[in-house]
Design a protein around this motif. Structure first.
Motif, mmCIF file in Angstrom:
data_model
loop_
_atom_site.group_PDB
_atom_site.id
_atom_site.type_symbol
_atom_site.label_atom_id
_atom_site.label_comp_id
_atom_site.label_asym_id
_atom_site.label_seq_id
_atom_site.Cartn_x
_atom_site.Cartn_y
_atom_site.Cartn_z
ATOM 1 N N ILE A 215 -1.908 -6.712 -3.289
ATOM 2 C CA ILE A 215 -2.443 -6.308 -1.975
ATOM 3 C C ILE A 215 -3.647 -7.167 -1.612
ATOM 4 O O ILE A 215 -3.775 -7.648 -0.482
ATOM 5 C CB ILE A 215 -2.822 -4.815 -1.996
ATOM 6 C CG1 ILE A 215 -1.578 -3.947 -2.162
ATOM 7 C CG2 ILE A 215 -3.564 -4.423 -0.709
ATOM 8 C CD1 ILE A 215 -1.874 -2.489 -2.448
ATOM 9 N N GLU B 96 0.834 -1.207 0.000
ATOM 10 C CA GLU B 96 0.000 0.000 0.000
ATOM 11 C C GLU B 96 0.869 1.258 0.000
ATOM 12 O O GLU B 96 0.570 2.239 -0.685
ATOM 13 C CB GLU B 96 -0.920 0.005 1.221
ATOM 14 C CG GLU B 96 -2.108 -0.924 1.131
ATOM 15 C CD GLU B 96 -3.231 -0.379 0.260
ATOM 16 O OE1 GLU B 96 -3.062 0.684 -0.373
ATOM 17 O OE2 GLU B 96 -4.290 -1.031 0.208
ATOM 18 N N LEU C 112 -4.286 1.849 3.336
ATOM 19 C CA LEU C 112 -3.198 2.617 3.941
ATOM 20 C C LEU C 112 -3.570 3.090 5.345
ATOM 21 O O LEU C 112 -2.704 3.342 6.172
ATOM 22 C CB LEU C 112 -2.884 3.824 3.050
ATOM 23 C CG LEU C 112 -1.526 4.501 3.213
ATOM 24 C CD1 LEU C 112 -0.393 3.523 2.959
ATOM 25 C CD2 LEU C 112 -1.401 5.691 2.280
ATOM 26 N N ASN D 237 -12.635 -3.272 -1.088
ATOM 27 C CA ASN D 237 -11.739 -3.407 -2.229
ATOM 28 C C ASN D 237 -12.439 -4.018 -3.432
ATOM 29 O O ASN D 237 -12.109 -3.705 -4.581
ATOM 30 C CB ASN D 237 -10.532 -4.270 -1.825
ATOM 31 C CG ASN D 237 -9.320 -4.008 -2.685
ATOM 32 O OD1 ASN D 237 -9.071 -4.733 -3.634
ATOM 33 N ND2 ASN D 237 -8.565 -2.973 -2.347
ATOM 34 N N SER E 222 -8.250 4.132 -1.490
ATOM 35 C CA SER E 222 -7.006 3.847 -0.753
ATOM 36 C C SER E 222 -7.253 3.735 0.748
ATOM 37 O O SER E 222 -6.641 4.453 1.545
ATOM 38 C CB SER E 222 -5.987 4.956 -1.044
ATOM 39 O OG SER E 222 -5.741 5.092 -2.415
ATOM 40 N N ARG F 162 -2.317 -3.509 -6.862
ATOM 41 C CA ARG F 162 -3.618 -3.772 -6.236
ATOM 42 C C ARG F 162 -3.932 -5.262 -6.129
ATOM 43 O O ARG F 162 -4.344 -5.729 -5.053
ATOM 44 C CB ARG F 162 -4.726 -3.053 -7.010
ATOM 45 C CG ARG F 162 -6.102 -3.304 -6.401
ATOM 46 C CD ARG F 162 -7.236 -2.796 -7.264
ATOM 47 N NE ARG F 162 -8.493 -3.329 -6.755
ATOM 48 C CZ ARG F 162 -9.039 -4.473 -7.161
ATOM 49 N NH1 ARG F 162 -8.433 -5.203 -8.070
ATOM 50 N NH2 ARG F 162 -10.182 -4.883 -6.648
ATOM 51 N N ARG G 112 2.267 1.667 -3.384
ATOM 52 C CA ARG G 112 1.195 2.160 -4.254
ATOM 53 C C ARG G 112 1.007 3.661 -4.095
ATOM 54 O O ARG G 112 0.740 4.376 -5.057
ATOM 55 C CB ARG G 112 -0.099 1.418 -3.908
ATOM 56 C CG ARG G 112 -1.267 1.703 -4.817
ATOM 57 C CD ARG G 112 -2.486 0.954 -4.314
ATOM 58 N NE ARG G 112 -3.655 1.238 -5.114
ATOM 59 C CZ ARG G 112 -4.896 0.976 -4.755
ATOM 60 N NH1 ARG G 112 -5.123 0.410 -3.586
ATOM 61 N NH2 ARG G 112 -5.910 1.266 -5.540
#
Length: 302
Positions: free
Chosen positions: A37, A21, A97, A87, A94, A34, A24
């Motif tokens: 993750i 993250e 994070l 997600n 985001s 992505r 990213r």
């Protein structure tokens, strides 16, 4: 294979997901990160689910009732499940994070609390105790989400005010959407915590009649009361104004969420490792002199 899952297994997965993250956030072209993750988060959730299942089989109790250690792991599990759901419906948001530091804080905290099985929950009140614990953890998750959404709101507010541009891998919703999410999370959390606390008080009165008495000056209970009062102030502030200042609400709820995470988790650690000289019904401490498998000291050394 999954029968040998340890806390470190899923903690490592979430640590990698947080690192991705961050990558990213820093890189301009980060679309390939992505899926990684998502996969590491899903792998961590599967391992964590197996861990909780194994713990429930060993203790013969639901994770929410078996120990403080398991309660914190369930808290973290719910946050990861929410991350994966979000997600799937919004791949550009985001939120990881912000969520993964909380998840890791909960998992690391579970190392420092006792995992000895709770023998104080009587079979006669087990269903009510489970409902009490479930409502508190769901309310706690709601407050944690308020904390995350409020942090996102304040960052987005500053970003727009100063006309800052972040990388393509860091996307936040509009201020209006974040304000709505914060409001809903707070409104849902308030009744959950209120009902959960009400059931807890009822259980406390009932158990006081038996051999195992619950003290209402239990530090964990006091902390929950403080958090509940702060949350109700936030709710009243929102309801009293037709057009409340959303920035002030975000600032108020981020303090409420921070208070929950720091005090509730902190007080559990302090009462379990006996830094505070209190006996908490919510912590099932074993003396270091006792040869108890899975004690806090043994788990930290290993």
């Amino acid at each position: 294979m999954l029968s040998n899952v340890t806390v470190f297994c899923f903690m490592a997965s979430y640590l990698v997901a947080l690192g991705l993250e961050l990558a990213r956030f820093l890189r301009k072209k980060s679309g390939y990160l992505r899926p990684l993750i998502f996969l590491f988060s899903l792998a961590g959730l599967v391992a964590q689910t197996a861990y909780l299942f194994n713990r429930a089989r060993e203790t013969q109790l639901p994770p929410l009732l078996s120990s403080t250690h398991d309660w914190l792991v369930v808290f973290a599990w719910l946050l990861v499940a929410i991350f994966l759901f979000i997600n799937l419906i919004d791949e550009e948001l985001s939120i990881g994070l912000f969520l993964f530091p909380l998840v890791l804080a909960l998992v690391v905290s579970s190392y420092f609390v006792d995992d000895v099985t709770n023998t104080l929950v009587q079979p006669a009140i087990r269903s009510w105790a489970l409902l009490h614990a479930a409502l508190l953890v769901l309310g706690g998750v709601g407050i944690a989400l308020c904390f995350v959404v409020s942090a996102m709101y304040l960052i987005q507010h500053r970003r727009l005010k100063q006309k800052q541009n972040f990388s393509e891998g860091f996307n936040l919703p509009s201020l209006a959407k974040l304000a709505r999410l914060n409001r809903w999370a707070l409104m849902i959390s308030a009744p959950l915590l209120t009902i959960g606390m009400g059931i807890g008080i009822g259980l406390g009165v009932y158990v006081r009649k038996g051999a195992q008495a619950i003290s209402f000056v239990d530090p964990v209970i006091i902390v929950y009361e403080i958090v509940w009062a702060a949350m109700m102030i936030s709710v009243i502030f929102i309801l009293r104004k037709k057009q409340p200042n959303q920035k002030h609400i975000a600032q108020l709820t981020i303090w409420t969420g921070g208070l929950l995470l720091l005090t509730v988790i902190g007080i559990q650690i302090l009462t379990n490792v006996r830094i505070l000289n209190f006996d908490s019904w919510h912590s099932f401490y074993s003396s270091p002199n006792e040869d108890t498998p899975g004690s806090t000291a043994e788990r930290i050394v290993s």
